[in-house]
Design a protein around this motif. Sequence first.
Motif, mmCIF file in Angstrom:
data_model
loop_
_atom_site.group_PDB
_atom_site.id
_atom_site.type_symbol
_atom_site.label_atom_id
_atom_site.label_comp_id
_atom_site.label_asym_id
_atom_site.label_seq_id
_atom_site.Cartn_x
_atom_site.Cartn_y
_atom_site.Cartn_z
ATOM 1 N N VAL A 110 0.840 -1.200 0.000
ATOM 2 C CA VAL A 110 0.000 0.000 0.000
ATOM 3 C C VAL A 110 0.873 1.246 0.000
ATOM 4 O O VAL A 110 0.610 2.210 -0.747
ATOM 5 N N ARG A 111 1.919 1.243 0.808
ATOM 6 C CA ARG A 111 2.820 2.401 0.841
ATOM 7 C C ARG A 111 3.552 2.584 -0.480
ATOM 8 O O ARG A 111 3.834 3.705 -0.901
ATOM 9 N N ALA A 112 3.844 1.477 -1.155
ATOM 10 C CA ALA A 112 4.610 1.552 -2.395
ATOM 11 C C ALA A 112 3.853 2.252 -3.514
ATOM 12 O O ALA A 112 4.473 2.791 -4.439
ATOM 13 N N VAL A 113 2.516 2.260 -3.469
ATOM 14 C CA VAL A 113 1.742 2.869 -4.553
ATOM 15 C C VAL A 113 1.272 4.282 -4.219
ATOM 16 O O VAL A 113 0.546 4.892 -5.017
ATOM 17 N N ALA A 114 1.687 4.812 -3.075
ATOM 18 C CA ALA A 114 1.244 6.142 -2.660
ATOM 19 C C ALA A 114 2.441 7.078 -2.491
ATOM 20 O O ALA A 114 3.510 6.671 -2.033
ATOM 21 N N TYR A 115 2.246 8.321 -2.865
ATOM 22 C CA TYR A 115 3.261 9.337 -2.640
ATOM 23 C C TYR A 115 3.319 9.712 -1.149
ATOM 24 O O TYR A 115 2.331 9.545 -0.428
ATOM 25 N N PRO A 116 4.460 10.232 -0.683
ATOM 26 C CA PRO A 116 4.516 10.770 0.669
ATOM 27 C C PRO A 116 3.456 11.879 0.850
ATOM 28 O O PRO A 116 3.112 12.553 -0.124
ATOM 29 N N PRO A 117 2.902 12.032 2.059
ATOM 30 C CA PRO A 117 3.333 11.407 3.310
ATOM 31 C C PRO A 117 2.701 10.049 3.580
ATOM 32 O O PRO A 117 2.998 9.428 4.596
ATOM 33 N N HIS A 118 1.836 9.565 2.683
ATOM 34 C CA HIS A 118 1.132 8.310 2.932
ATOM 35 C C HIS A 118 1.898 7.098 2.425
ATOM 36 O O HIS A 118 1.537 5.967 2.751
ATOM 37 N N GLY A 119 2.934 7.316 1.623
ATOM 38 C CA GLY A 119 3.670 6.199 1.057
ATOM 39 C C GLY A 119 5.082 6.578 0.697
ATOM 40 O O GLY A 119 5.612 7.601 1.157
ATOM 41 N N VAL A 120 5.685 5.743 -0.153
ATOM 42 C CA VAL A 120 7.109 5.911 -0.483
ATOM 43 C C VAL A 120 7.342 5.991 -1.981
ATOM 44 O O VAL A 120 8.485 5.905 -2.439
ATOM 45 N N ARG A 121 6.277 6.161 -2.767
ATOM 46 C CA ARG A 121 6.454 6.238 -4.219
ATOM 47 C C ARG A 121 7.325 7.443 -4.584
ATOM 48 O O ARG A 121 7.069 8.569 -4.146
ATOM 49 N N GLY A 122 8.329 7.200 -5.407
ATOM 50 C CA GLY A 122 9.208 8.276 -5.838
ATOM 51 C C GLY A 122 8.491 9.224 -6.782
ATOM 52 O O GLY A 122 7.646 8.822 -7.575
ATOM 53 N N VAL A 123 8.833 10.491 -6.704
ATOM 54 C CA VAL A 123 8.137 11.519 -7.465
ATOM 55 C C VAL A 123 8.882 11.796 -8.769
ATOM 56 O O VAL A 123 9.980 12.358 -8.767
ATOM 57 N N GLY A 124 8.272 11.368 -9.881
ATOM 58 C CA GLY A 124 8.847 11.635 -11.192
ATOM 59 C C GLY A 124 7.756 11.848 -12.219
ATOM 60 O O GLY A 124 7.923 11.548 -13.401
ATOM 61 N N SER A 125 6.624 12.396 -11.782
ATOM 62 C CA SER A 125 5.450 12.459 -12.644
ATOM 63 C C SER A 125 5.663 13.325 -13.872
ATOM 64 O O SER A 125 5.063 13.070 -14.927
ATOM 65 N N ALA A 126 6.505 14.339 -13.781
ATOM 66 C CA ALA A 126 6.731 15.202 -14.945
ATOM 67 C C ALA A 126 7.380 14.447 -16.091
ATOM 68 O O ALA A 126 7.274 14.851 -17.252
ATOM 69 N N LEU A 127 8.032 13.334 -15.785
ATOM 70 C CA LEU A 127 8.741 12.539 -16.783
ATOM 71 C C LEU A 127 7.941 11.336 -17.238
ATOM 72 O O LEU A 127 8.440 10.550 -18.057
ATOM 73 N N ALA A 128 6.719 11.165 -16.743
ATOM 74 C CA ALA A 128 6.056 9.868 -16.816
ATOM 75 C C ALA A 128 4.750 9.893 -17.593
ATOM 76 O O ALA A 128 3.983 10.863 -17.562
ATOM 77 N N ARG A 129 4.479 8.765 -18.241
ATOM 78 C CA ARG A 129 3.208 8.565 -18.936
ATOM 79 C C ARG A 129 2.037 8.567 -17.958
ATOM 80 O O ARG A 129 0.911 8.918 -18.333
ATOM 81 N N ALA A 130 2.280 8.153 -16.700
ATOM 82 C CA ALA A 130 1.202 8.074 -15.714
ATOM 83 C C ALA A 130 0.431 9.382 -15.621
ATOM 84 O O ALA A 130 -0.804 9.392 -15.564
ATOM 85 N N SER A 131 1.129 10.494 -15.598
ATOM 86 C CA SER A 131 0.502 11.815 -15.506
ATOM 87 C C SER A 131 0.293 12.444 -16.878
ATOM 88 O O SER A 131 -0.116 13.599 -16.965
ATOM 89 N N ARG A 132 0.570 11.654 -17.924
ATOM 90 C CA ARG A 132 0.572 12.161 -19.295
ATOM 91 C C ARG A 132 1.496 13.374 -19.373
ATOM 92 O O ARG A 132 1.182 14.385 -19.966
ATOM 93 N N TRP A 133 2.643 13.213 -18.725
ATOM 94 C CA TRP A 133 3.700 14.230 -18.722
ATOM 95 C C TRP A 133 3.163 15.563 -18.198
ATOM 96 O O TRP A 133 3.350 16.625 -18.776
ATOM 97 N N ASN A 134 2.500 15.428 -17.033
ATOM 98 C CA ASN A 134 1.912 16.566 -16.309
ATOM 99 C C ASN A 134 0.761 17.238 -17.067
ATOM 100 O O ASN A 134 0.454 18.404 -16.816
ATOM 101 N N ARG A 135 0.101 16.485 -17.927
ATOM 102 C CA ARG A 135 -1.103 16.994 -18.582
ATOM 103 C C ARG A 135 -2.371 16.606 -17.821
ATOM 104 O O ARG A 135 -3.450 17.086 -18.141
ATOM 105 N N VAL A 136 -2.233 15.688 -16.835
ATOM 106 C CA VAL A 136 -3.350 15.358 -15.947
ATOM 107 C C VAL A 136 -3.324 16.359 -14.802
ATOM 108 O O VAL A 136 -2.349 16.407 -14.048
ATOM 109 N N PRO A 137 -4.350 17.171 -14.658
ATOM 110 C CA PRO A 137 -4.321 18.207 -13.619
ATOM 111 C C PRO A 137 -4.169 17.627 -12.216
ATOM 112 O O PRO A 137 -4.801 16.634 -11.861
ATOM 113 N N ASP A 138 -3.289 18.248 -11.435
ATOM 114 C CA ASP A 138 -3.119 17.927 -10.011
ATOM 115 C C ASP A 138 -2.824 16.449 -9.785
ATOM 116 O O ASP A 138 -3.298 15.844 -8.818
ATOM 117 N N TYR A 139 -2.028 15.844 -10.674
ATOM 118 C CA TYR A 139 -1.790 14.403 -10.594
ATOM 119 C C TYR A 139 -1.194 13.981 -9.258
ATOM 120 O O TYR A 139 -1.611 12.970 -8.684
#
Length: 260
Positions: A110-139
Amino acid sequence: MPLQVAPTFRDALAAARRPLVGMWVCSGSPLVAEICAGSGLDWLLIDAEHSPNGPESLLAQLQAVHGYPVTPMVRPPVGDPVVIKQYLDLGAQNLLIPMVDTAERAAAMVRAVAYPPHGVRGVGSALARASRWNRVPDYLRTARTTLSLYLQIESAEAVENVEAIVSTPGVDGVFVGPADLAASMGVLGEQDHPEVVAAVEHCLRAAKAAGVKAGLNAFAPALARRYLTAGADFVLVGADVQLLARGSERLAAEFIEEVR
């Protein structure tokens, strides 16, 4: 341009009026994944635990099935936060984590899939398809709502701990793997052994009692139907490689025998 990501498997289960039926995609081929995506099945499990899949092929398969009326789930080879981070950044929204035996392990996933402070997922959304390269608002603030997490129950220890596992906050569901479960129980290859079947049905009841969704793998039609009757919310009933292997064998048996 603001974009949105697709609904999760959690959303699909919540909207469904029947159990969701799917298949494994194990070939590593985007073409095969796309063929399966148009089959009419509800969901696909793209596997990287027992299949020749790495990040590049997973990305290609997620792209290939995107836009089809099917929900893809991805299984990493191990529940490692680094691997999970990479898969999430690729755009995998639904993860199935293998070999989760305890509530402590469940909480770590559960912690692995959540950003801090609730988890430990590393923050790289600007580089990632997950956020559509920061085109998803408030990802960053909404990312956890775009993901669903399922854990595999596939050992005798996990069955003993299933009530604690399904009660772990942040776990969207569990998936019973009868093959490894049978091996763990000392009856390797006997997925229809009465003790294995009883263990599977115990897990289904535990999940239902906790208000958590539960699914399983069942290639044998009789077992699949039994578990659906017992309350399974989702099931896998075949695999791309299995269908190709058995289908090609039938062709060989039929036509080679004719010309002997």
